[in-house]
Design a protein around this motif. Structure first.
Motif, PDB file in Angstrom:
ATOM      1  N   ASN A  45       5.449  12.013   0.429  1.00  0.00           N
ATOM      2  CA  ASN A  45       5.126  11.386  -0.859  1.00  0.00           C
ATOM      3  C   ASN A  45       4.103  12.223  -1.623  1.00  0.00           C
ATOM      4  O   ASN A  45       3.522  11.769  -2.600  1.00  0.00           O
ATOM      5  N   GLN A  98       8.995   8.159  -3.003  1.00  0.00           N
ATOM      6  CA  GLN A  98       8.058   7.684  -4.028  1.00  0.00           C
ATOM      7  C   GLN A  98       6.939   6.827  -3.442  1.00  0.00           C
ATOM      8  O   GLN A  98       7.192   5.946  -2.633  1.00  0.00           O
ATOM      9  N   CYS A  99       5.722   7.140  -3.880  1.00  0.00           N
ATOM     10  CA  CYS A  99       4.554   6.304  -3.621  1.00  0.00           C
ATOM     11  C   CYS A  99       4.071   5.894  -5.004  1.00  0.00           C
ATOM     12  O   CYS A  99       3.253   6.578  -5.616  1.00  0.00           O
TER      13      CYS A  99
END
Ligand SMILES: Cc1ncc(C[n+]2csc(CCOP(=O)(O)OP(=O)(O)O)c2C)c(N)n1
Ligand code: SF4
Ligand SMILES: [Mg+2]
Length: 282
Positions: free
Chosen positions: A127, A205-206
């Motif tokens: 991420n 995705q973070c």
């Protein structure tokens, strides 16, 4: 009467499913990709052991997956898994780790496991940041990124984790994004069957911590759309003008080599040879 239908992956979870990830986090997509791959292969879940690092990604199998799960110290997941594989070579071992765990504190364990070609599968959730601890810079964070520890911009160039794995000798290496969930699942299945060290990097995705860096806070959909637009098969990079290459995320199965001896097999061979030599001594 209302009928309840159990999710087909429900059987792989123990008790209540209790994920602590933020909403929109890529970890859920990755958890599904792992379980669908196992389901497709039809291998008994009891033959798997998971080893987790410390970080948000460590909570993919821990404590939810209903098989052996070791949630170990930060940076040491590959080392624990190496010991486990040598003690129980018949087990399929999957390691769930973050980019920080893999390439910062655990960097040495990682490169040596690649070089040894031990039959482990690493799913590295990249991420691009330390998610769990508040969004500090990681060795994978892009140059110039303003994180909590680089408020004026990251002045270090990031590692390309898949290329590090290849250079260190990993015999199966693939990279996908969470947008490429189907390809990811297929590569994970291949990695589980691969008789050697496999490294699957997932750009994930973070929205909460990395979202702050790219100003898309809490917007997982925008991040996924961004992956869709920017990911391109590494085989097609030659077709791109040079100024466009940097922006792209190169995805695909980079390496698959079944001709390199695997470590636990080498240990077995060595043990036999040693025993034969002892027997011949007198
Ligand atoms: C020995 C040790 N050093 C540092 C920490 C603090 N720590 C916990 S998770 C983490 C980084 C997490 O980043 P990453 O591995 O990328 O995982 P993510 O949370 O992004 O999935 C750090 C520095 C720790 N728990 N133990
Ligand atoms: S901080 Fe980021 S990586 Fe961690 S659970 Fe939340 S969205 Fe996921
Ligand atoms: Mg991370």
């Amino acid at each position: 009467m209302e009928k309840s239908i159990a999710h087909p992956l429900r059987k792989y979870f123990r008790g209540e499913i209790n994920y602590t990830n933020c909403s929109g986090c890529g970890n859920g997509i990755i958890a599904q990709a792992i379980l669908w791959a196992i389901d497709e292969l039809g291998i008994d879940f009891d033959h798997f052991a998971f080893v987790s690092g410390i970080g948000c990604s460590g909570w993919i199998p821990s404590p939810s997956f209903n098989t052996d799960v070791l949630h170990v110290t930060h940076g040491r997941a590959v080392a624990f898994a190496t010991g486990l594989k040598l003690a129980a070579p018949h087990m399929k071992i999957i390691i769930c780790v973050g980019d920080g765990d893999t390439s910062a504190i655990g960097g040495n364990h990682f490169i040596h496991a690649c070089r040894r070609n031990i039959d482990l599968t690493v799913i590295c959730v990249n991420n691009l940041i330390y998610g769990m601890t508040g969004g500090q810079v990681a060795p994978s964070t892009p140059y110039g990124s303003k994180t909590t520890t680089t408020p004026f911009g990251n002045i270090e160039r990031p590692f390309d984790l898949s290329q590090v794995a290849i250079a260190a000798g990993a015999t199966m290496v693939a990279r996908w994004t969470t947008f490429n969930a189907r390809q990811l699942r297929k590569s994970i299945a291949k990695a589980i069957l691969h008789p050697g060290f496999s490294f699957i990097e997932v750009i994930s995705q973070c929205p909460v911590q990395y979202g702050k860096v790219i100003k898309k806070r809490n917007n997982a959909v925008d991040m996924l759309m961004d992956y869709k637009e920017r990911s391109i098969s590494f085989k097609k990079t030659g077709e791109l003008p040079e100024n466009e290459r940097e922006e792209k995320i190169l995805v695909g199965e980079f390496v698959e080599n079944r001709n390199i001896p695997e470590l636990t097999q080498e240990v077995k061979r060595l043990r036999k040879e040693a025993l034969r030599n002892v027997g011949n001594r007198d």
